[in-house]
Design an enzyme around this catalytic site. Sequence first.
Site, PDB file in Angstrom:
ATOM      1  N   HIS A 290      -3.175 -15.750   4.535  1.00  0.00           N
ATOM      2  CA  HIS A 290      -2.992 -15.321   4.162  1.00  0.00           C
ATOM      3  C   HIS A 290      -1.950 -14.338   5.490  1.00  0.00           C
ATOM      4  CE1 HIS A 290      -3.616 -13.471  -0.406  1.00  0.00           C
ATOM      5  NE2 HIS A 290      -2.601 -14.782  -0.016  1.00  0.00           N
TER       6      HIS A 290
ATOM      7  N   ASP B 229      -1.956 -11.576   6.801  1.00  0.00           N
ATOM      8  CA  ASP B 229      -2.631 -10.398   7.925  1.00  0.00           C
ATOM      9  C   ASP B 229      -3.819 -11.190   8.303  1.00  0.00           C
ATOM     10  OD1 ASP B 229      -3.065 -10.909   5.334  1.00  0.00           O
ATOM     11  OD2 ASP B 229      -3.770  -8.759   4.955  1.00  0.00           O
ATOM     12  N   HIS B 230      -3.694 -11.844   8.257  1.00  0.00           N
ATOM     13  CA  HIS B 230      -5.241 -12.798   8.616  1.00  0.00           C
ATOM     14  C   HIS B 230      -4.939 -13.650   9.903  1.00  0.00           C
ATOM     15  CE1 HIS B 230      -7.977 -10.139   6.158  1.00  0.00           C
ATOM     16  NE2 HIS B 230      -6.868 -10.314   5.392  1.00  0.00           N
TER      17      HIS B 230
ATOM     18  N   HIS C  17     -10.279 -14.181  -4.469  1.00  0.00           N
ATOM     19  CA  HIS C  17      -9.494 -13.746  -3.926  1.00  0.00           C
ATOM     20  C   HIS C  17      -8.246 -14.174  -4.701  1.00  0.00           C
ATOM     21  CE1 HIS C  17      -6.634 -10.781  -1.698  1.00  0.00           C
ATOM     22  NE2 HIS C  17      -6.259 -11.542  -0.688  1.00  0.00           N
TER      23      HIS C  17
ATOM     24  N   ASP D  71     -11.252  -9.552   1.444  1.00  0.00           N
ATOM     25  CA  ASP D  71     -10.042 -10.230   0.614  1.00  0.00           C
ATOM     26  C   ASP D  71     -10.771 -10.642  -0.291  1.00  0.00           C
ATOM     27  OD1 ASP D  71      -8.304  -9.043   3.058  1.00  0.00           O
ATOM     28  OD2 ASP D  71      -6.531 -10.247   2.011  1.00  0.00           O
TER      29      ASP D  71
ATOM     30  N   HIS E 114     -10.484  -3.176   6.139  1.00  0.00           N
ATOM     31  CA  HIS E 114      -8.579  -3.529   5.432  1.00  0.00           C
ATOM     32  C   HIS E 114      -8.627  -2.508   5.091  1.00  0.00           C
ATOM     33  CE1 HIS E 114      -6.940  -6.690   3.790  1.00  0.00           C
ATOM     34  NE2 HIS E 114      -6.860  -7.480   4.750  1.00  0.00           N
TER      35      HIS E 114
END
Length: 308
Positions: free
Chosen positions: A64, A66-67, A140, A211, A269
């Site tokens: 994803h 944001d990682h 996830h 996550d 997170h």
Amino acid sequence: MNMEAFILGCGGMMPLPYRHLTSVLLRRDGDLFLFDGGEGTQVSLKRLNLKWKKIDAIFVSHTHADHVTGLPGILMLSSQVDRTEPLYIYGPPKIKEYIESSRKVLDMYINYPIVINEIEAPCIVHSGKDFYIRAFPLDHTKTCVGYTLEELDRPGEFNPQAARELNVPVGPLWSQLQNGFEVTSADGKTVKPEQVMGEKRSGRKFSFVTDTLYNESIIDNVKGSDLLICEGMFEDELIDQAKEKKHMTASQAAYIAKSAGVKRMCLIHYSPRYTDKELNILLEQAKKIYPDTELSKDRMHIEIPFVD
């Protein structure tokens, strides 16, 4: 041997002016290991003045944005130093496609080998002389893994008085005993290491979990961690939203820490809905279950000492 963690970013979903996206650098003596690389990773590395251009390996939880959006910059800036050692990158399926397409589209100049390994957890993904890093599955919205770095047991403490009483001369023979070898004493007798060494001492354990839905299997994987970095994205009142998006509440993270007997846990997170002041909501709920819960903050430095 020093081990320390640097929180480079603690936010989830989107960066905020005061909160970069999730990324943690673990330094173990001369080794540097990066866990995830969200947007803003380079900024925190620069502000902490870390020798980050020599990162040994990067461990990606999932692909994803944001990682991983901070990774292309890391790869390019690492080319500004002379480097012959390969950079290892580990992650679930798609990480290789992401890295290779980024290199192609951005026409990156890379002057060192990059070795990308797509993994299928559970498995050992990286190891050294006295440690290994293991991946384990999380739950996830796409394939996601957690990681633990575990050190092998250390030898017990050497007892000089016992060695003297057994007529082992000071010098190389002492070193051989400490390294696990039998020696012959000055009076011709065999002396075994266990006669002069104490009980083995455990190494340290670092765990990184983000996550995922709450799952009891996480407890077994992070059991006994000296430091657990664990997502606690929502407060209890938003547990339905957490389930829908396959994330955890701070209370669920705290339950994992308590059940796993970890020595220290930092939440990470956070949802961007919480200002830094409002993060106390998450902290208070988690502390009711695991009193030693802490909030991670951007550029936070955490020592991970031996516990004998």
